[in-house]
Design an enzyme around this catalytic site. Structure first.
Site, PDB file in Angstrom:
ATOM      1  N   GLY A 196       0.830  -1.207   0.000  1.00 23.21           N
ATOM      2  CA  GLY A 196       0.000   0.000   0.000  1.00 23.21           C
ATOM      3  C   GLY A 196       0.863   1.254   0.000  1.00 23.21           C
ATOM      4  N   GLU A 440      -2.392 -10.027   5.269  1.00 18.64           N
ATOM      5  CA  GLU A 440      -1.765 -10.328   6.566  1.00 18.64           C
ATOM      6  C   GLU A 440      -2.008 -11.781   6.963  1.00 18.64           C
ATOM      7  OE1 GLU A 440       0.881  -8.753   7.682  1.00 18.64           O
ATOM      8  OE2 GLU A 440      -0.321  -6.948   7.567  1.00 18.64           O
TER       9      GLU A 440
HETATM   10  C1  LIG Z   1      -2.753   1.400  15.418  1.00 14.99           C
HETATM   11  C2  LIG Z   1      -2.177   2.071  14.213  1.00 14.99           C
HETATM   12  C3  LIG Z   1      -2.062   1.244  13.012  1.00 14.99           C
HETATM   13  C4  LIG Z   1      -3.377   0.848  12.453  1.00 14.99           C
HETATM   14  C5  LIG Z   1      -3.175  -0.097  11.335  1.00 14.99           C
HETATM   15  C6  LIG Z   1      -4.462  -0.602  10.832  1.00 14.99           C
HETATM   16  C7  LIG Z   1      -4.368  -1.873  10.104  1.00 14.99           C
HETATM   17  C8  LIG Z   1      -3.375  -1.883   9.009  1.00 14.99           C
HETATM   18  C9  LIG Z   1      -4.038  -2.351   7.777  1.00 14.99           C
HETATM   19  C10 LIG Z   1      -3.014  -2.394   6.714  1.00 14.99           C
HETATM   20  C11 LIG Z   1      -3.607  -2.741   5.424  1.00 14.99           C
HETATM   21  C12 LIG Z   1      -3.084  -3.661   4.634  1.00 14.99           C
HETATM   22  C13 LIG Z   1      -1.876  -4.415   5.098  1.00 14.99           C
HETATM   23  C14 LIG Z   1      -1.614  -5.642   4.349  1.00 14.99           C
HETATM   24  C15 LIG Z   1      -0.187  -5.967   4.597  1.00 14.99           C
HETATM   25  C16 LIG Z   1       0.213  -7.359   4.216  1.00 14.99           C
HETATM   26  O1  LIG Z   1      -0.556  -8.172   3.823  1.00 14.99           O
HETATM   27  S1  LIG Z   1       1.860  -7.679   4.465  1.00 14.99           S
HETATM   28  C17 LIG Z   1       2.071  -9.339   3.960  1.00 14.99           C
HETATM   29  C18 LIG Z   1       1.499 -10.309   4.958  1.00 14.99           C
HETATM   30  N1  LIG Z   1       1.834 -11.648   4.587  1.00 14.99           N
HETATM   31  C19 LIG Z   1       1.487 -12.681   5.298  1.00 14.99           C
HETATM   32  O2  LIG Z   1       0.816 -12.575   6.311  1.00 14.99           O
HETATM   33  C20 LIG Z   1       2.014 -14.009   4.822  1.00 14.99           C
HETATM   34  C21 LIG Z   1       1.412 -15.173   5.557  1.00 14.99           C
HETATM   35  N2  LIG Z   1       2.380 -16.235   5.682  1.00 14.99           N
HETATM   36  C22 LIG Z   1       3.039 -16.511   6.842  1.00 14.99           C
HETATM   37  O3  LIG Z   1       2.853 -15.831   7.854  1.00 14.99           O
HETATM   38  C23 LIG Z   1       4.001 -17.638   6.833  1.00 14.99           C
HETATM   39  O4  LIG Z   1       4.574 -17.902   5.646  1.00 14.99           O
HETATM   40  C24 LIG Z   1       3.386 -18.923   7.351  1.00 14.99           C
HETATM   41  C25 LIG Z   1       3.088 -18.722   8.822  1.00 14.99           C
HETATM   42  C26 LIG Z   1       2.115 -19.306   6.622  1.00 14.99           C
HETATM   43  C27 LIG Z   1       4.363 -20.078   7.187  1.00 14.99           C
HETATM   44  O5  LIG Z   1       5.642 -19.654   7.521  1.00 14.99           O
HETATM   45  P1  LIG Z   1       6.902 -20.615   7.392  1.00 14.99           P
HETATM   46  O6  LIG Z   1       8.109 -19.796   7.622  1.00 14.99           O
HETATM   47  O7  LIG Z   1       6.827 -21.373   6.130  1.00 14.99           O
HETATM   48  O8  LIG Z   1       6.696 -21.502   8.607  1.00 14.99           O
HETATM   49  P2  LIG Z   1       6.168 -22.978   8.773  1.00 14.99           P
HETATM   50  O9  LIG Z   1       7.168 -23.921   8.210  1.00 14.99           O
HETATM   51  O10 LIG Z   1       4.771 -23.148   8.309  1.00 14.99           O
HETATM   52  O11 LIG Z   1       6.200 -23.044  10.337  1.00 14.99           O
HETATM   53  C28 LIG Z   1       7.430 -23.210  11.056  1.00 14.99           C
HETATM   54  C29 LIG Z   1       7.178 -22.883  12.504  1.00 14.99           C
HETATM   55  O12 LIG Z   1       7.128 -21.472  12.674  1.00 14.99           O
HETATM   56  C30 LIG Z   1       5.955 -21.113  13.364  1.00 14.99           C
HETATM   57  N3  LIG Z   1       5.565 -19.754  12.990  1.00 14.99           N
HETATM   58  C31 LIG Z   1       5.174 -19.324  11.783  1.00 14.99           C
HETATM   59  N4  LIG Z   1       4.901 -18.006  11.843  1.00 14.99           N
HETATM   60  C32 LIG Z   1       5.152 -17.605  13.088  1.00 14.99           C
HETATM   61  C33 LIG Z   1       5.050 -16.347  13.753  1.00 14.99           C
HETATM   62  N5  LIG Z   1       4.636 -15.257  13.149  1.00 14.99           N
HETATM   63  N6  LIG Z   1       5.377 -16.305  15.060  1.00 14.99           N
HETATM   64  C34 LIG Z   1       5.785 -17.422  15.722  1.00 14.99           C
HETATM   65  N7  LIG Z   1       5.895 -18.639  15.128  1.00 14.99           N
HETATM   66  C35 LIG Z   1       5.580 -18.719  13.837  1.00 14.99           C
HETATM   67  C36 LIG Z   1       4.962 -22.161  12.962  1.00 14.99           C
HETATM   68  O13 LIG Z   1       3.884 -22.217  13.840  1.00 14.99           O
HETATM   69  C37 LIG Z   1       5.820 -23.379  12.971  1.00 14.99           C
HETATM   70  O14 LIG Z   1       5.959 -23.827  14.304  1.00 14.99           O
HETATM   71  P3  LIG Z   1       6.106 -25.370  14.605  1.00 14.99           P
HETATM   72  O15 LIG Z   1       7.178 -25.931  13.722  1.00 14.99           O
HETATM   73  O16 LIG Z   1       4.769 -25.989  14.304  1.00 14.99           O
HETATM   74  O17 LIG Z   1       6.429 -25.409  16.055  1.00 14.99           O
HETATM   75  C1  LIG Z   2      -5.878  -5.120  -0.226  1.00 15.63           C
HETATM   76  C2  LIG Z   2      -4.583  -5.830  -0.046  1.00 15.63           C
HETATM   77  C3  LIG Z   2      -3.508  -5.140   0.476  1.00 15.63           C
HETATM   78  C4  LIG Z   2      -2.286  -5.773   0.615  1.00 15.63           C
HETATM   79  N1  LIG Z   2      -1.232  -5.068   1.087  1.00 15.63           N
HETATM   80  C5  LIG Z   2      -0.008  -5.647   1.172  1.00 15.63           C
HETATM   81  C6  LIG Z   2       1.114  -4.911   1.599  1.00 15.63           C
HETATM   82  O1  LIG Z   2       1.021  -3.726   1.916  1.00 15.63           O
HETATM   83  N2  LIG Z   2       2.325  -5.521   1.627  1.00 15.63           N
HETATM   84  C7  LIG Z   2       2.479  -6.815   1.288  1.00 15.63           C
HETATM   85  O2  LIG Z   2       3.599  -7.309   1.354  1.00 15.63           O
HETATM   86  N3  LIG Z   2       1.426  -7.555   0.902  1.00 15.63           N
HETATM   87  C8  LIG Z   2       0.192  -7.007   0.831  1.00 15.63           C
HETATM   88  N4  LIG Z   2      -0.897  -7.746   0.417  1.00 15.63           N
HETATM   89  C9  LIG Z   2      -0.692  -9.132   0.032  1.00 15.63           C
HETATM   90  C10 LIG Z   2      -1.310 -10.128   1.015  1.00 15.63           C
HETATM   91  O3  LIG Z   2      -0.566 -10.193   2.184  1.00 15.63           O
HETATM   92  C11 LIG Z   2      -1.390 -11.499   0.347  1.00 15.63           C
HETATM   93  O4  LIG Z   2      -2.252 -11.390  -0.757  1.00 15.63           O
HETATM   94  C12 LIG Z   2      -1.905 -12.540   1.333  1.00 15.63           C
HETATM   95  O5  LIG Z   2      -0.936 -12.823   2.313  1.00 15.63           O
HETATM   96  C13 LIG Z   2      -2.314 -13.838   0.635  1.00 15.63           C
HETATM   97  O6  LIG Z   2      -1.273 -14.368  -0.107  1.00 15.63           O
HETATM   98  P1  LIG Z   2      -1.417 -14.738  -1.650  1.00 15.63           P
HETATM   99  O7  LIG Z   2      -1.994 -13.580  -2.369  1.00 15.63           O
HETATM  100  O8  LIG Z   2      -0.116 -15.291  -2.061  1.00 15.63           O
HETATM  101  O9  LIG Z   2      -2.508 -15.880  -1.695  1.00 15.63           O
HETATM  102  P2  LIG Z   2      -2.258 -17.388  -2.054  1.00 15.63           P
HETATM  103  O10 LIG Z   2      -1.367 -18.002  -1.027  1.00 15.63           O
HETATM  104  O11 LIG Z   2      -1.882 -17.543  -3.456  1.00 15.63           O
HETATM  105  O12 LIG Z   2      -3.729 -17.931  -1.786  1.00 15.63           O
HETATM  106  C14 LIG Z   2      -4.618 -18.397  -2.802  1.00 15.63           C
HETATM  107  C15 LIG Z   2      -5.405 -19.589  -2.250  1.00 15.63           C
HETATM  108  O13 LIG Z   2      -4.494 -20.674  -1.975  1.00 15.63           O
HETATM  109  C16 LIG Z   2      -4.711 -21.162  -0.671  1.00 15.63           C
HETATM  110  N5  LIG Z   2      -3.431 -21.602  -0.085  1.00 15.63           N
HETATM  111  C17 LIG Z   2      -2.201 -21.058  -0.227  1.00 15.63           C
HETATM  112  N6  LIG Z   2      -1.296 -21.754   0.484  1.00 15.63           N
HETATM  113  C18 LIG Z   2      -1.952 -22.737   1.095  1.00 15.63           C
HETATM  114  C19 LIG Z   2      -1.576 -23.795   1.977  1.00 15.63           C
HETATM  115  N7  LIG Z   2      -0.320 -23.935   2.407  1.00 15.63           N
HETATM  116  N8  LIG Z   2      -2.529 -24.644   2.395  1.00 15.63           N
HETATM  117  C20 LIG Z   2      -3.811 -24.501   1.992  1.00 15.63           C
HETATM  118  N9  LIG Z   2      -4.233 -23.521   1.177  1.00 15.63           N
HETATM  119  C21 LIG Z   2      -3.318 -22.662   0.724  1.00 15.63           C
HETATM  120  C22 LIG Z   2      -5.269 -19.982   0.115  1.00 15.63           C
HETATM  121  O14 LIG Z   2      -6.053 -20.421   1.216  1.00 15.63           O
HETATM  122  C23 LIG Z   2      -6.133 -19.292  -0.945  1.00 15.63           C
HETATM  123  O15 LIG Z   2      -7.394 -19.914  -0.976  1.00 15.63           O
HETATM  124  C24 LIG Z   2      -2.137  -7.135   0.255  1.00 15.63           C
HETATM  125  C25 LIG Z   2      -3.238  -7.832  -0.255  1.00 15.63           C
HETATM  126  C26 LIG Z   2      -4.439  -7.190  -0.408  1.00 15.63           C
HETATM  127  C27 LIG Z   2      -5.602  -7.950  -0.963  1.00 15.63           C
END
Ligand SMILES: CCCCCCCCCC/C=C\CCCC(=O)SCCNC(=O)CCNC(=O)[C@H](O)C(C)(C)COP(=O)(O)OP(=O)(O)OC[C@H]1O[C@@H](n2cnc3c(N)ncnc32)[C@H](O)[C@@H]1OP(=O)(O)O
Ligand SMILES: Cc1cc2nc3c(=O)[nH]c(=O)nc-3n(C[C@H](O)[C@H](O)[C@H](O)COP(=O)(O)OP(=O)(O)OC[C@H]3O[C@@H](n4cnc5c(N)ncnc54)[C@H](O)[C@@H]3O)c2cc1C
Length: 674
Positions: A196, A440
């Site tokens: 964003g 997120e």
């Molecule tokens: C108050 C003022 C501010 C107000 C703000 C308002 C709100 C803001 C809004 C903003 C608007 C838009 C923002 C959007 C921004 C984004 O989207 S940024 C991008 C975000 N992306 C994601 O969230 C990606 C999601 N994926 C993941 O988090 C990880 O890849 C996932 C957890 C799925 C897997 O990670 P891996 O590294 O592959 O780990 P695993 O092999 O699955 O697990 C290994 C072990 O690690 C543990 N784990 C994983 N994550 C965490 C963590 N965060 N903390 C602690 N531990 C973690 C996991 O449980 C496994 O543990 P185990 O082995 O089972 O013991």
């Molecule tokens: C409005 C908006 C704002 C955003 N802002 C930011 C930002 O500021 N910064 C930033 O870095 N990112 C940002 N993002 C990205 C956002 O964090 C990702 O889109 C989100 O984490 C989902 O990942 P993806 O798009 O790769 O989805 P994918 O992982 O491709 O998901 C597609 C489908 O596959 C499934 N899937 C994927 N992996 C698995 C699995 N292991 N097991 C089962 N199902 C699975 C999901 O459940 C879903 O149904 C934003 C997204 C949006 C929509």
């Protein structure tokens, strides 16, 4: 309840509803705000920020072109940021979510029908500096960021990967000769995508990249990267940056893409709190836990629970007020058409939205307090509570965002055709909140993280080892008998826990069976993921129900009797609603009978009728100023039809009596001359 204009004329149906309300609305406002002190400060902040009219637009955002919309959002973001530095700075010492109080964040909603292009600056850029920098780095970057001398975002997601962070492709290769990192995007799929504010607004960003030093990859790490000139704002050489195009919502957030062509940054721009690269390229791991670089995501997941509670409160305010002024159909021929709020099906759609807003608001405060405790322990080097907190914040983020999006859509359904108008305010709320289910951390992905924890906890319980607090109920999972049904609030919460335990047990049993039949652990897990998601969902419902109930009992201990009653009715409604949504599961895992469920349905319907007279009072208690609602249907005065017509007349389509399209296309076609 204070409103900006005390002399307003209020729709008589709404006035009647307010007269009927039998509890002290302000007391409930205090509960929702977390105390009287918070309410008073919130009101002061809102007065300063909103009374000047700076949040208003001459022309509605919805009538602007994308470019005009964006520029207008930047204009207002700058006004608001300046207010934050000046007038609001002193007032914002509320019980805060760290960087800036949620009240400041919420008040900003009056300025934007969609979102501010600065959202990621405050929401993720600043928190990453606070959470991932060494003290020296922080003292350099934080004052500049807080003072808005630089504006940043968080660029993690790429075209090819969002969920699977370990799969990111952007590289940061250390060059000891120059003491720099070389950032590079080796493929199209490695382009950063989505951040964003990246498209046009920011000049810095946090970039998450695979770190290479001495020929070895050390996984993903965060870097602070300048992408535009601080004076001209022109993208720097080696940077390819732009905006990603129209989206379902977030259209004023200029989400962007970003690619690097061997772009160099100083060594010190790696955020080095958790890991460091020394001048000679030696990699040093500092953190005790491998996932601490995911910290900003955990922070935002916690904040989002609060964020969606607030948006759900808005949608339910709009839909309940509208349902009080809208009259439709004539079930009793001799009587006037009833308010649609009198239909029990309408109450079924709406009262759960009110109860859920309360449940999530209270859970968010509790989650924030748990987060603060985990952070305090981690400061002392103890990361023992992090796995449980990760499991908890993951499922609460997933369920709160998903439930809120669903209920906001239900509020739209409850408003019939008018709910589909942008001017109702509900479509923008839905577009915003439906994205929170994905970003997120996607819903399914996060619930599977919680499921990992549940399965481990189940195995611990099986081995009679101690359990952490949120899963302590698993200790009873091995009694061999189904949980005893009891329709008291505590009894229903115990049943929700029995569902979660039962579902987890089914998953573990199935996985073991599959592994005995020859599947690998990974494949056995994969085949069980539908049930694992359901188990994590059940666990989360049990946590929400338990927390909501305990918090309401605690917070209403000194409330007036009628406030106690109405708050108790809402929590009970939440429990009945979800029990009735999960009757199949209850039949599987508890001793509930068909008769118990029929009785529960009747009790639920009677509860709706009890809440009905207080419905408008309950949404008034959210105390959402008209400026925050942006709604023709939900304003405090209920002048719905007048506002709908006023808004329609503002449409640029109504500027000329005959559209140009007539002479260009319609006339030639109708005269056979096209
Ligand atoms: C108050 C003022 C501010 C107000 C703000 C308002 C709100 C803001 C809004 C903003 C608007 C838009 C923002 C959007 C921004 C984004 O989207 S940024 C991008 C975000 N992306 C994601 O969230 C990606 C999601 N994926 C993941 O988090 C990880 O890849 C996932 C957890 C799925 C897997 O990670 P891996 O590294 O592959 O780990 P695993 O092999 O699955 O697990 C290994 C072990 O690690 C543990 N784990 C994983 N994550 C965490 C963590 N965060 N903390 C602690 N531990 C973690 C996991 O449980 C496994 O543990 P185990 O082995 O089972 O013991
Ligand atoms: C409005 C908006 C704002 C955003 N802002 C930011 C930002 O500021 N910064 C930033 O870095 N990112 C940002 N993002 C990205 C956002 O964090 C990702 O889109 C989100 O984490 C989902 O990942 P993806 O798009 O790769 O989805 P994918 O992982 O491709 O998901 C597609 C489908 O596959 C499934 N899937 C994927 N992996 C698995 C699995 N292991 N097991 C089962 N199902 C699975 C999901 O459940 C879903 O149904 C934003 C997204 C949006 C929509």
């Amino acid at each position: 309840m204070t409103q900006t204009n005390n002399n307003m004329t209020v729709n008589p149906d709404l006035a009647m509803e307010r007269a009927k309300c039998n509890f002290n609305v302000l007391e409930v406002t205090h509960i929702f705000d977390g105390g009287e002190r918070n309410t008073l400060q919130r009101k002061k902040i809102e007065d300063v920020a909103l009374n000047s009219g700076a949040s208003k637009d001459a022309l509605g955002e919805e009538h602007m072109s994308p470019k005009e919309k964006y520029e207008n959002a930047v204009r207002k973001s700058c006004i608001y940021a300046t207010m934050m530095k000046n007038e609001l700075a002193e007032l914002s010492g509320l019980e805060s979510f760290g960087v800036s109080s949620p009240v400041i964040r919420r008040t900003a909603d009056a300025f934007f029908k969609e979102v501010s292009p600065f959202l990621l600056h405050l929401g993720m850029f600043v928190p990453t500096i606070m959470g991932q920098c060494t003290p020296e780095q922080q003292s350099y970057w934080l004052p500049r960021a807080l003072d808005m001398q630089i504006i940043g975002t968080y660029a993690q997601t790429e075209l090819g990967h969002g969920t699977f962070i370990r799969g990111l492709e952007t590289t940061a290769t250390y060059d000891p000769e120059t003491e720099e990192f070389v950032l590079h995007s080796p493929t199209l799929s490695s382009y950063k995508w989505w951040a964003g504010g990246l498209g046009k607004t920011v000049n810095y960003c946090i970039v998450v990249a695979q770190l290479y030093t001495k020929g070895e990859c050390h996984g993903t790490h965060p870097f602070i990267v300048q992408i535009r000139d601080e004076d001209t704002h022109v993208p720097l050489p080696g940077i390819k940056v732009g905006e990603i195009g129209p989206k379902m919502g977030f259209n004023t957030a200029d989400n962007g893409f970003l690619g690097f062509d061997h772009y160099r940054i100083p060594r010190e721009h790696m955020l080095m709190k958790n890991a460091q690269v020394l001048k000679d390229g030696t990699y040093v791991k500092v953190a005790r836990h491998g996932k601490l670089t995911y910290g900003t995501m955990v922070f935002v997941r916690v904040v989002l629970v609060n964020e969606v509670a607030f948006n759900l409160a808005k949608a339910s305010t709009i839909a309940v007020r509208y349902s009080a002024i809208r009259r439709q159909s004539k079930p009793k021929p001799d009587e006037v058409e009833p308010q649609i709020l009198d239909y029990v099906t309408q109450q079924h759609k709406l009262f759960i939205a009110i109860a859920t807003a309360h449940a999530l608001q209270l859970c968010s405060t509790w989650l924030w307090e748990s987060f603060s405790a985990v952070l305090a322990q981690m400061k002392g080097g103890n990361t023992d509570t992090l796995p449980e907190f990760h499991a908890l914040s993951s499922c609460l983020k997933a369920i709160s965002t998903s439930d809120s999006a669903h209920l906001i859509e239900q509020c739209r359904h409850a408003c019939g055709g008018h709910g589909y108008m942008i001017s109702s305010g509900i479509p923008n709320l839905y577009n915003f909140v439906s994205a929170t289910r994905t970003y997120e951390g996607d819903y399914t992905v996060l619930l599977l993280q919680t499921a990992r924890f549940l399965v481990k906890a189940y195995e611990q319980a099986e081995a009679k080892k101690p359990l952490t607090p949120t899963v302590s109920y698993l200790a009873h999972a091995f009694s061999g008998s189904r949980a005893t049904w009891d329709n008291s609030p505590d009894g229903i919460i115990r049943s929700f826990q029995a569902l979660a335990a039962g579902k987890t047990a089914v998953c573990v049993t199935n996985m073991r069976k599959r592994m005995r039949a020859g599947l690998s652990q990974v494949d056995a897990w994969e085949m069980s993921t539908i049930q694992l998601v359901a188990a994590a969902e059940a666990h989360c419902r049990a946590v929400i129900a338990d927390t909501y109930r305990k918090e309401i009992v605690r917070l209403t201990a000194n409330s007036s009797p009628n406030v106690k009653v109405v708050m108790d009715q809402l929590t009970t409604l939440y429990l009945y609603y979800w029990a009735l949504e999960r009757t199949g599961d209850l039949l599987m895992f508890t001793s509930v009978s068909q008769k118990d469920l029929v009785d529960l349905q009747i009790a639920y319907e009677e509860l709706l009728l009890k809440i009905r007279p207080n419905a408008v009072g309950l949404v008034d208690a959210f105390d959402l100023r008209d400026e925050l609602l942006h709604s023709t249907l939900g304003s405090y005065d209920g002048r719905v039809y007048e506002r709908l017509m006023e808004e329609a007349l503002k449409s640029p389509m109504n500027k000329e009596p005959v559209s140009d399209a007539y002479s260009k296309y319609l006339r030639p076609m109708m005269k056979g001359k096209l």
